[in-house]
Design a protein around this motif. Structure first.
Motif, PDB file in Angstrom:
ATOM      1  N   ARG A 196       0.828  -1.211   0.000  1.00 56.32           N
ATOM      2  CA  ARG A 196       0.000   0.000   0.000  1.00 56.32           C
ATOM      3  C   ARG A 196       0.858   1.256   0.000  1.00 56.32           C
ATOM      4  NH1 ARG A 196      -3.801   1.255   5.030  1.00 56.32           N
ATOM      5  NH2 ARG A 196      -4.777  -0.738   4.441  1.00 56.32           N
ATOM      6  N   VAL A 197       1.893   1.266   0.815  1.00 57.64           N
ATOM      7  CA  VAL A 197       2.782   2.424   0.860  1.00 57.64           C
ATOM      8  C   VAL A 197       3.429   2.645  -0.505  1.00 57.64           C
ATOM      9  CG1 VAL A 197       4.913   3.339   1.858  1.00 57.64           C
ATOM     10  CG2 VAL A 197       3.204   2.279   3.339  1.00 57.64           C
ATOM     11  N   ALA A 198       3.861   1.571  -1.161  1.00 56.68           N
ATOM     12  CA  ALA A 198       4.443   1.692  -2.501  1.00 56.68           C
ATOM     13  C   ALA A 198       3.438   2.305  -3.473  1.00 56.68           C
ATOM     14  CB  ALA A 198       4.908   0.325  -2.997  1.00 56.68           C
ATOM     15  N   LEU A 199       2.180   1.905  -3.372  1.00 51.78           N
ATOM     16  CA  LEU A 199       1.138   2.483  -4.225  1.00 51.78           C
ATOM     17  C   LEU A 199       0.995   3.974  -3.965  1.00 51.78           C
ATOM     18  CD1 LEU A 199      -1.199   1.483  -6.257  1.00 51.78           C
ATOM     19  CD2 LEU A 199      -2.694   1.865  -4.291  1.00 51.78           C
ATOM     20  N   TYR A 200       0.938   4.348  -2.692  1.00 45.78           N
ATOM     21  CA  TYR A 200       0.786   5.761  -2.336  1.00 45.78           C
ATOM     22  C   TYR A 200       1.986   6.585  -2.796  1.00 45.78           C
ATOM     23  CZ  TYR A 200      -3.404   5.268   0.621  1.00 45.78           C
ATOM     24  OH  TYR A 200      -4.682   5.066   1.097  1.00 45.78           O
ATOM     25  N   GLN A 201       3.164   5.973  -2.832  1.00 43.57           N
ATOM     26  CA  GLN A 201       4.367   6.674  -3.284  1.00 43.57           C
ATOM     27  C   GLN A 201       4.573   6.553  -4.789  1.00 43.57           C
ATOM     28  OE1 GLN A 201       7.309   4.882  -0.501  1.00 43.57           O
ATOM     29  NE2 GLN A 201       7.460   6.925   0.385  1.00 43.57           N
ATOM     30  N   GLU A 202       3.611   5.968  -5.475  1.00 46.78           N
ATOM     31  CA  GLU A 202       3.610   5.819  -6.930  1.00 46.78           C
ATOM     32  C   GLU A 202       4.786   4.992  -7.430  1.00 46.78           C
ATOM     33  OE1 GLU A 202       3.110   9.653  -8.737  1.00 46.78           O
ATOM     34  OE2 GLU A 202       1.187  10.004  -7.740  1.00 46.78           O
ATOM     35  N   ASN A 203       5.185   4.030  -6.626  1.00 48.58           N
ATOM     36  CA  ASN A 203       6.184   3.052  -7.038  1.00 48.58           C
ATOM     37  C   ASN A 203       5.425   1.844  -7.557  1.00 48.58           C
ATOM     38  OD1 ASN A 203       8.228   1.143  -7.290  1.00 48.58           O
ATOM     39  ND2 ASN A 203       9.280   1.769  -5.418  1.00 48.58           N
TER      40      ASN A 203
END
Length: 465
Positions: free
Chosen positions: A224-231
């Motif tokens: 989820r964090v990767a998604l929010y950081q657009e990774n």
């Protein structure tokens, strides 16, 4: 952060309760700052109990307990999902109108309870760091769990307030005067804690109970964090790791089983046993399930967004109708007031979100057919026709809109997903200006509670308040 002069006292009392020997600690004159570091970590059993105390507090804490000042409730009101039944509600009116006063008590309860969890995790991490009595494998596991909880808590503080103080120890004198840290620095700490947790944790659930953090819990939040950081690449890789664990997790076809204790769709849940009394329903069940005294309802127009055959409309939305009240309510949890009979746990992370994370990551990368396949996994289980690519031309923007719509319908009334989705995709002005005439772009962040700023002169305020 709470009232700093009382932090050590609160932690000591909490830990005494966990160990069931508070009288002994009162009689033995151990200095306050040594109780956590020495007494609580004197063996494996007491260290486990200290970590279990954090899980119990997560169920009880205002920000995470699903109750009236929780992320689920407040963020649902801030978005376009929930509204107070009483339009004159002083408790919820400000939040639903996106006109939150810095003195709003629910805002302060959310903030202070989150920082209390962070203080507890810091205490456990410090204690584990100096303990010579906790066995090596257990010490690593408990460190991984504590680091995850700290990262989890900061994730929500970042997405609700933006810049917040980054506190990584228990020195309350220093912490009482901290300034706010930038979002990039905060996210770097979240990533650091999650990556370390992934290194330390294994795949097991203690006693097959999905209320403790394992490696897949940490991977799920990291995705989820990767998604929010657009990774997008990392988000796809990590969500795939969870989805491929088919022996542990599956999308359940019966929607009434999804929120049961230890359901196979659950990645991480919180147990009502943490409440410590005979009431065994979840906070969400108590607040949401419709009665003559219910404070909240689903927002006007939300129910009409569902297709008639959508099982989420039939199974996850309830309707209360009496002579003087008629409203729809979230009905994912069916138990409102059980005693000594736990059937449901409070859901925190579940498999459906991972499919939606992967779908979005794939769509952002232009892998539209694979994104559609993930969306169809959600659609078909709720009785909606799958998207047939061969029958229509679907571009990247249309796929993105479909994913956002599925996230809204699938994850409603769960942990603020809708509110955070609108913010991270830059659609708050477009969507929320239609909800309330009070909307301003600066409303994307809650105010720093005035009670905290009065105690700490170094805490500046968010723009617009």
């Amino acid at each position: 952060m709470k009232k700093h002069q009382h932090i050590n006292y609160f932690m000591i009392i909490s830990l005494c309760f966990l160990l069931g020997a508070c009288e002994d600690y009162v009689e033995v004159g151990v200095p306050d700052d040594r109780i956590v570091k020495e007494t609580v970590f004197e063996n494996d059993e007491t260290a486990i109990r200290a970590l279990r105390g954090i899980y119990n507090e997560l169920f009880n804490a205002s920000f995470s307990g699903g109750w009236r000042s929780s992320v689920t409730i407040l963020a649902g009101l801030s978005a376009d999902l929930l509204q107070p039944i009483n339009s004159e509600s002083t408790t919820y009116g400000e939040i639903q109108k996106n006109e939150i006063s810095p003195n709003h008590p629910s805002n302060y309860e959310l903030w202070s309870s989150a920082y209390n969890i962070i203080y507890m995790t810091n205490s456990v991490l410090e204690g584990l760091g100096i303990s010579e009595n906790v066995s090596g494998d257990l010490k690593m596991r408990l460190e991984g769990e504590a680091r995850f909880v700290r990262a989890f808590t900061y994730f929500y503080l970042i997405n609700i307030y933006g810049e917040v103080p980054l506190i990584l120890d228990t020195d309350y004198r220093k912490n009482s005067l901290v300034s706010r840290n930038g979002v990039d620095e905060l996210y770097a700490q979240v990533v650091n804690d999650l990556d370390r947790a992934i290194e330390l944790l294994d795949s097991g659930y203690e006693n097959s109970d999905r209320t403790n953090v394992n490696i897949f819990v940490a991977v799920a939040l990291r995705a989820r964090v990767a998604l929010y950081q657009e990774n997008w690449d990392l988000a796809e890789i990590l969500s795939s790791e969870i989805i491929e664990e088919t022996a542990a997790y599956e999308i359940l076809q019966d929607l009434d089983q999804v929120f049961l204790a230890n359901s196979k769709e659950a990645i991480w849940q919180l147990s009502p046993i943490g409440r410590g009394n005979i009431l065994t329903s979840t906070g969400e069940g108590q607040v949401f399930i419709g009665t003559s005294r219910s404070p909240l309802q689903l927002a006007t127009g939300f129910v009409e967004d569902f297709e008639p055959e959508d099982k989420r409309l039939l199974n996850w939305i309830g309707h209360y109708n009496s002579s003087n009240r008629n409203f729809y309510f979230p009905f994912k949890y069916k138990d409102r007031s059980s005693l000594n009979d736990i059937t449901e746990y409070s859901m925190v992370l579940r498999l459906a979100e991972q499919y939606l994370i992967r779908a979005e990551a794939r769509a952002r990368k232009g892998n539209l057919n694979e994104a559609i396949s993930d969306i169809n996994n959600i659609r078909t289980r709720v009785g909606i026709e799958p998207i047939q690519v061969s029958q229509q031309v679907i571009n990247k923007e249309e796929i993105f809109e479909l994913i956002m719509e599925e996230r809204k319908k699938e994850l409603f009334a769960e942990w603020g997903h809708r509110w955070f989705d609108l913010k991270r995709t830059g659609r708050t002005d477009e969507i929320l200006a239609e909800k309330t005439s009070f909307w301003e772009p600066t409303d994307v962040f809650y105010p720093i509670p005035e009670q905290e700023r009065m105690k700490n002169p170094n805490l500046d305020q968010n723009e617009g308040y």
